[in-house]
Design an enzyme around this catalytic site. Structure first.
Site, PDB file in Angstrom:
ATOM      1  N   LYS A   1      10.538  30.720 -24.911  1.00  0.00           N
ATOM      2  CA  LYS A   1      11.046  30.995 -23.568  1.00  0.00           C
ATOM      3  C   LYS A   1      11.019  32.494 -23.328  1.00  0.00           C
ATOM      4  CE  LYS A   1      13.741  26.877 -23.092  1.00  0.00           C
ATOM      5  NZ  LYS A   1      12.791  26.254 -22.188  1.00  0.00           N
TER       6      LYS A   1
ATOM      7  N   GLU B   1       6.702  29.679 -21.908  1.00  0.00           N
ATOM      8  CA  GLU B   1       7.462  29.594 -20.656  1.00  0.00           C
ATOM      9  C   GLU B   1       7.978  30.970 -20.280  1.00  0.00           C
ATOM     10  OE1 GLU B   1       9.828  25.620 -20.426  1.00  0.00           O
ATOM     11  OE2 GLU B   1      10.097  26.407 -22.437  1.00  0.00           O
TER      12      GLU B   1
ATOM     13  N   LYS C   1      13.848  12.219 -22.878  1.00  0.00           N
ATOM     14  CA  LYS C   1      14.171  13.068 -24.018  1.00  0.00           C
ATOM     15  C   LYS C   1      15.518  13.732 -23.758  1.00  0.00           C
ATOM     16  CE  LYS C   1      12.752  17.772 -23.438  1.00  0.00           C
ATOM     17  NZ  LYS C   1      11.942  18.909 -23.738  1.00  0.00           N
TER      18      LYS C   1
ATOM     19  N   HIS D   1       6.813  17.519 -27.682  1.00  0.00           N
ATOM     20  CA  HIS D   1       5.622  17.874 -26.905  1.00  0.00           C
ATOM     21  C   HIS D   1       4.480  18.421 -27.771  1.00  0.00           C
ATOM     22  CE1 HIS D   1       8.266  17.163 -23.646  1.00  0.00           C
ATOM     23  NE2 HIS D   1       8.859  18.337 -23.662  1.00  0.00           N
TER      24      HIS D   1
ATOM     25  N   ASP E   1      13.614  21.059 -29.138  1.00  0.00           N
ATOM     26  CA  ASP E   1      13.377  20.865 -27.708  1.00  0.00           C
ATOM     27  C   ASP E   1      11.885  20.712 -27.381  1.00  0.00           C
ATOM     28  OD1 ASP E   1      14.530  20.771 -25.069  1.00  0.00           O
ATOM     29  OD2 ASP E   1      13.639  22.736 -24.686  1.00  0.00           O
TER      30      ASP E   1
ATOM     31  N   LYS F   1       0.018  14.254 -18.619  1.00  0.00           N
ATOM     32  CA  LYS F   1      -0.811  15.272 -17.960  1.00  0.00           C
ATOM     33  C   LYS F   1      -2.276  14.866 -17.988  1.00  0.00           C
ATOM     34  CE  LYS F   1       2.243  19.182 -18.859  1.00  0.00           C
ATOM     35  NZ  LYS F   1       2.484  19.751 -17.539  1.00  0.00           N
TER      36      LYS F   1
ATOM     37  N   ARG G   1      26.917   7.796 -10.775  1.00  0.00           N
ATOM     38  CA  ARG G   1      28.366   7.793 -10.641  1.00  0.00           C
ATOM     39  C   ARG G   1      28.839   8.138  -9.231  1.00  0.00           C
ATOM     40  NH1 ARG G   1      30.896  10.962 -15.524  1.00  0.00           N
ATOM     41  NH2 ARG G   1      29.433  12.422 -14.609  1.00  0.00           N
TER      42      ARG G   1
END
Ligand code: NAD
Length: 484
Positions: free
Chosen positions: A331, A216, A148, A240, A235, A182, A51
């Site tokens: 997380k 994470e 995703k 994954h 998520d 990976k 944009r």
């Protein structure tokens, strides 16, 4: 050892969302690496389309900035960067309007592979697909890459698939899951299917359980509002962790080709048993001396979204009957680490008296940090004093084993983009795979929402909620440490 770089055909890659975070952090620096390696030739072009009202010159500045900030520090060669930037163009485009589309159409060339990377929010996929079609920008051999999240439940994933299917056939659609790009993940397939060693014992008879961990250290700060509508299950697990599970659990495909591999993965997803409430632990981080809490980061007082989840999963087929797969991701955990650990059963009969402690064979496939594999085996403790046993790792760090070649291992995004140009869909999710994964995920989420389950608290910087430990303790097993 020198890695072999096989150049891909000349291409025009249009990146919708070329000024966005993902493009700057991953896609553009990754393409620069492929350019330096010689895999992307000097005829190919990258066209940013977003944009922002930029032109070639100002977008090139953006790309140069992205390479400086996120690119390989060892590849900051001004002459090479200038050569790469000459391959970069920009067209301002409004995905939902008319602006820019005729200009983009005029920009395209014949005789090269055409690929379109949809690095934008999924609600723009349909508009972009429609306009690519209306302006005859996409040809029957063009490819599209979609990011995703691919839906947030089965219904929305089906709707997205249907929107894309209006203008593209399945063999033109590349749904990205960067975990599949990976190096180690592909090595998992090589280890399983190119050796005689593991496959005969790759079954419930010999494997006690499998642990898949994606931990994470970051929290949801900065993208809390978005994350709060998603959570760890949507998520991370649906995509994954599910993909990793499929690669471990799948039957050998008859050939390493996209349909055969994806057929086998789909069978695994379809074989997943519904997960029972007591096989799920959801968590949410609370403040500790490491950081603030999830509620502050998500700015949603009373949020029940999970920033952590652990699940006990059963693949209900002959091969895996009785071998659970324990999945966990979260997380604000103690360390940033991703690994798959396959724990084999103990020998059927102990002939040594000294088997006091841990005597399992564990094959650990590390995705990060330091990609590689470790196989722990029992040996005799060195020295005199009788037959005492110890468990030692046979360690294969790819960086060590492959030497210089390991430095040129492409990162996930760049490898996957090169696969798009080659027209190889093996490492991309097929539409039916994504739908099957949601079909398994939906009842689990609906279940905890209907029950009104609240996530358990865990300290920011810890290993997750206590209840997750219990999930394994109950079965007489334990999680591996979350550590570097
Ligand atoms: P972002 O918000 O940083 O960038 C969005 C891009 O889309 C910008 O270039 C913007 O100009 C463009 N855009 C927005 N509306 C537009 C319109 N109407 N017309 C044309 N262009 C428009 O987003 P991002 O973080 O780069 O994420 C892009 C996609 O990638 C999303 O689907 C996201 O879920 C996915 N993704 C991102 C990451 C990440 O690390 N950032 C990781 C995985 C997946």
């Amino acid at each position: 050892m020198v890695s072999r770089v096989i150049p891909v055909d000349s291409f025009d890659l249009v990146i919708f969302g070329g000024t966005g975070d993902l493009a700057k952090r991953k896609i553009l620096p990754g393409l620069y690496r492929r350019f330096v390696s010689g895999q992307m030739n000097a005829v190919s072009r990258i066209i940013g389309a977003a944009r922002a009202d930029l032109n070639d010159a100002s977008f090139r500045e953006t790309v140069a900035g992205a390479i400086a900030e996120f690119g390989d520090k060892s590849l900051q060669d001004p002459a090479k960067i200038a050569e790469f930037l000459a391959r970069i163009h920009y067209v301002p485009v409004d995905a939902t309007g008319t602006n820019g589309w005729a200009q983009l159409a005029g920009h395209m060339r014949g005789g090269v592979v055409r690929a379109f990377y949809f690095s934008v929010a999924p609600n723009l996929f349909g508009d972009i697909a429609q306009r690519l079609h209306d302006h005859a920008i996409a040809t029957p051999t063009s490819r599209i890459v979609v990011e995703k999240p691919f839906g947030r439940d089965l219904a929305s994933a089906r709707a997205l698939n249907a929107v894309l299917a209006q203008h593209f056939t399945e063999d033109q659609i590349y749904r990205i899951d960067h975990y599949l790009g990976k190096e180690t993940v592909q090595n998992l397939m090589a280890v399983r299917f190119a050796n005689i060693l593991f496959e005969p014992i790759w079954k419930a008879q010999y494997i006690d359980h499998v642990q898949i961990t994606v931990a994470e250290t970051v929290g949801v700060e900065g993208r809390g509002a978005y994350y709060d509508t998603s959570g760890a299950m949507r998520d991370m697990v649906q995509n994954h962790l599910m993909q990793l599970l499929c690669l471990i659990a799948m039957e050998p495909p008859y050939h390493f080709d996209p349909s055969a591999v994806r057929d086998e993965k789909l069978k695994v997803i379809r074989a997943l048993r519904p997960v029972l409430p007591d096989e799920i632990v959801r968590g949410q981080y609370r403040a500790s001396d490491v950081d603030e809490d999830y509620i502050t980061h998500s700015e949603n007082e009373g949020s029940r979204t999970e920033s952590y989840i652990a699940l006990k999963v059963h693949v209900a087929n002959w091969r895996w009957q009785g071998t659970p797969f324990y999945l966990r991701t979260g997380k604000k955990l103690r360390a940033r680490t991703s690994e798959i650990a396959i724990t084999f059963k103990q020998p059927p009969h102990a002939i040594f008296d000294d088997v006091t402690g841990w005597n399992e064979n564990v094959l650990v496939i590390r995705l990060q940090p330091n990609e590689g594999m470790t196989l722990s085996v029992m040996i005799k403790e060195p020295g005199p004093g009788g037959m005492r046993l110890m468990n030692v790792p046979l360690d294969m760090s790819f960086a060590e084993a492959l030497g210089a070649a390991a430095n040129d291992v492409p990162e996930a995004y760049e490898r996957l983009i090169m696969d798009v140009i080659r027209g190889n869909q093996t490492l991309f999710m097929r539409g039916d795979e994504v739908e099957a994964a949601w079909a398994w995920t939906d009842p689990i989420i609906n279940g905890w929402e209907a029950r009104g389950d609240k996530p358990k608290q865990y300290d920011a910087g810890s290993s997750g909620p206590e209840d997750a430990l219990m999930l394994m303790h109950r079965d007489g097993r334990r999680w591996r440490e979350i550590s570097l």
